[in-house]
Write a protein that holds these residues in place. Structure first.
Motif, PDB file in Angstrom:
ATOM      1  N   MET A   1       8.666 -41.608   1.934  1.00  0.00           N
ATOM      2  CA  MET A   1      10.414 -41.400   2.297  1.00  0.00           C
ATOM      3  C   MET A   1      10.844 -40.905   2.152  1.00  0.00           C
ATOM      4  O   MET A   1      12.181 -40.319   2.440  1.00  0.00           O
ATOM      5  CB  MET A   1      10.266 -42.479   2.474  1.00  0.00           C
ATOM      6  N   LEU A   2      10.988 -39.877   1.574  1.00  0.00           N
ATOM      7  CA  LEU A   2      12.087 -38.410   1.317  1.00  0.00           C
ATOM      8  C   LEU A   2      12.402 -37.966   2.682  1.00  0.00           C
ATOM      9  O   LEU A   2      13.893 -37.996   2.521  1.00  0.00           O
ATOM     10  CB  LEU A   2      11.352 -37.834   1.011  1.00  0.00           C
ATOM     11  N   PRO A   3      12.142 -37.726   3.144  1.00  0.00           N
ATOM     12  CA  PRO A   3      12.831 -37.044   4.780  1.00  0.00           C
ATOM     13  C   PRO A   3      13.250 -37.805   5.886  1.00  0.00           C
ATOM     14  O   PRO A   3      14.328 -37.993   6.299  1.00  0.00           O
ATOM     15  CB  PRO A   3      11.677 -36.594   5.986  1.00  0.00           C
ATOM     16  N   GLN A   4      13.289 -39.270   5.547  1.00  0.00           N
ATOM     17  CA  GLN A   4      13.844 -40.443   5.334  1.00  0.00           C
ATOM     18  C   GLN A   4      15.368 -40.951   5.018  1.00  0.00           C
ATOM     19  O   GLN A   4      16.310 -40.809   5.026  1.00  0.00           O
ATOM     20  CB  GLN A   4      13.411 -41.249   7.007  1.00  0.00           C
ATOM     21  N   LEU A   5      15.309 -40.363   4.002  1.00  0.00           N
ATOM     22  CA  LEU A   5      16.698 -40.353   2.474  1.00  0.00           C
ATOM     23  C   LEU A   5      17.776 -39.552   3.039  1.00  0.00           C
ATOM     24  O   LEU A   5      18.853 -39.733   2.058  1.00  0.00           O
ATOM     25  CB  LEU A   5      15.442 -40.844   1.340  1.00  0.00           C
ATOM     26  N   ALA A   6      17.398 -38.633   3.694  1.00  0.00           N
ATOM     27  CA  ALA A   6      18.884 -37.322   4.517  1.00  0.00           C
ATOM     28  C   ALA A   6      19.990 -38.307   4.540  1.00  0.00           C
ATOM     29  O   ALA A   6      20.237 -38.987   4.920  1.00  0.00           O
ATOM     30  CB  ALA A   6      18.253 -36.087   4.929  1.00  0.00           C
ATOM     31  N   LEU A   7      21.023 -37.728   3.833  1.00  0.00           N
ATOM     32  CA  LEU A   7      22.625 -38.502   3.932  1.00  0.00           C
ATOM     33  C   LEU A   7      22.878 -38.287   5.724  1.00  0.00           C
ATOM     34  O   LEU A   7      22.780 -37.383   5.696  1.00  0.00           O
ATOM     35  CB  LEU A   7      23.334 -37.735   2.626  1.00  0.00           C
ATOM     36  N   PRO A   8      23.258 -39.161   6.220  1.00  0.00           N
ATOM     37  CA  PRO A   8      23.576 -38.592   7.444  1.00  0.00           C
ATOM     38  C   PRO A   8      24.552 -38.076   7.026  1.00  0.00           C
ATOM     39  O   PRO A   8      25.917 -38.012   6.370  1.00  0.00           O
ATOM     40  CB  PRO A   8      23.981 -40.559   8.539  1.00  0.00           C
ATOM     41  N   GLU A   9      25.040 -36.919   7.999  1.00  0.00           N
ATOM     42  CA  GLU A   9      25.960 -36.212   8.444  1.00  0.00           C
ATOM     43  C   GLU A   9      27.375 -37.212   8.132  1.00  0.00           C
ATOM     44  O   GLU A   9      27.683 -37.732   9.916  1.00  0.00           O
ATOM     45  CB  GLU A   9      25.654 -34.831   9.951  1.00  0.00           C
ATOM     46  N   GLY A  10      27.860 -36.538   7.690  1.00  0.00           N
ATOM     47  CA  GLY A  10      29.281 -37.104   7.548  1.00  0.00           C
ATOM     48  C   GLY A  10      29.569 -38.326   7.241  1.00  0.00           C
ATOM     49  O   GLY A  10      30.881 -39.676   7.618  1.00  0.00           O
ATOM     50  N   ALA A  11      29.104 -39.945   6.740  1.00  0.00           N
ATOM     51  CA  ALA A  11      28.505 -40.888   6.297  1.00  0.00           C
ATOM     52  C   ALA A  11      29.069 -40.761   5.156  1.00  0.00           C
ATOM     53  O   ALA A  11      29.797 -39.946   4.495  1.00  0.00           O
ATOM     54  CB  ALA A  11      27.595 -40.824   6.165  1.00  0.00           C
TER      55      ALA A  11
END
Length: 217
Positions: free
Chosen positions: A64-74
């Motif tokens: 699941m790591l690749p999906q956990l990246a915080l969205p830009e500007g969140a």
């Protein structure tokens, strides 16, 4: 027959079998049979089932790591909600996924970089390091606990446990109308229930763990 047995192969096989037999039916003997080896061969890699569960949880997290990246500007709230939704979705992808994931210890440090980015986002928003840690731990445990309950209602994806039949429940609790009504909130639209609870948890985190700006105490 498997030509080479290693920890990765055993964990991958265990995760695949998990969807077939569930956590209760997952044994080292069953995994060995799937790999066409004798059970003692697996003890070279895992001393017991708990060590295997630790590795399974670690592999689940790696996936699941690749999906956990915080969205830009969140915002910090959006970042927490994003991570919680990813975690819930991934755990629901495995039968008994939350039970496997909760209470285990990761076998490597693959989580550290992601955790660091989560905590730093909170520090940037004004949390103390202690508050940031408490905030993420609270959201994480809410998510795992919710999915454990969710997977009790639907132990096999798409199949509802008859014990949660609302008509039968209403027949038993007919003299307690509020409890009957609550059952629909507890056990019916589980996705909406998760979102409502998550919003409440994140709002509570902001109130209790995020220091007020100077001059507004």
């Amino acid at each position: 027959m498997a030509t080479r047995i290693d920890r990765a192969l055993v964990a991958d096989t265990a995760l695949r079998l998990l969807n077939e037999v569930g956590l209760e039916g997952l044994t080292l003997r069953r995994i060995a049979k799937e790999l066409n080896v004798q059970a003692p061969a697996l003890y070279w890699h895992f001393k017991n089932k708990q060590e295997l569960l630790d590795e399974m949880a670690t592999e689940m997290f790696r996936r699941m790591l690749p999906q956990l990246a915080l969205p830009e500007g969140a915002t910090w709230q959006e970042g927490m909600a994003h991570a919680a939704h990813v975690l819930r979705r991934e755990l629901l992808g495995y039968r008994d996924g939350a039970k496997v994931f909760g209470g285990t210890r990761f076998t490597d440090d693959s989580y550290a970089g992601t955790l660091e980015s989560f905590l730093q986002a909170c520090l940037d928003a004004g949390f103390t390091s202690r508050g940031a840690a408490r905030a993420w731990f609270t959201v994480n445990t809410y998510t795992m606990g919710y999915v454990i309950e969710e997977q009790s209602v639907h132990p096999v994806p798409g199949e509802r446990d008859p014990a949660y039949d609302q008509a039968l429940r209403e027949g038993r609790l007919g003299d307690s109308p509020l409890a009957v009504e609550a059952g629909h909130e507890f056990f019916d639209d589980l996705e909406a229930g998760f979102d409502d609870g998550l919003s409440a948890v994140i709002a509570g985190v902001g109130v209790t763990l995020l220091p007020a700006p100077a001059g507004q105490e």
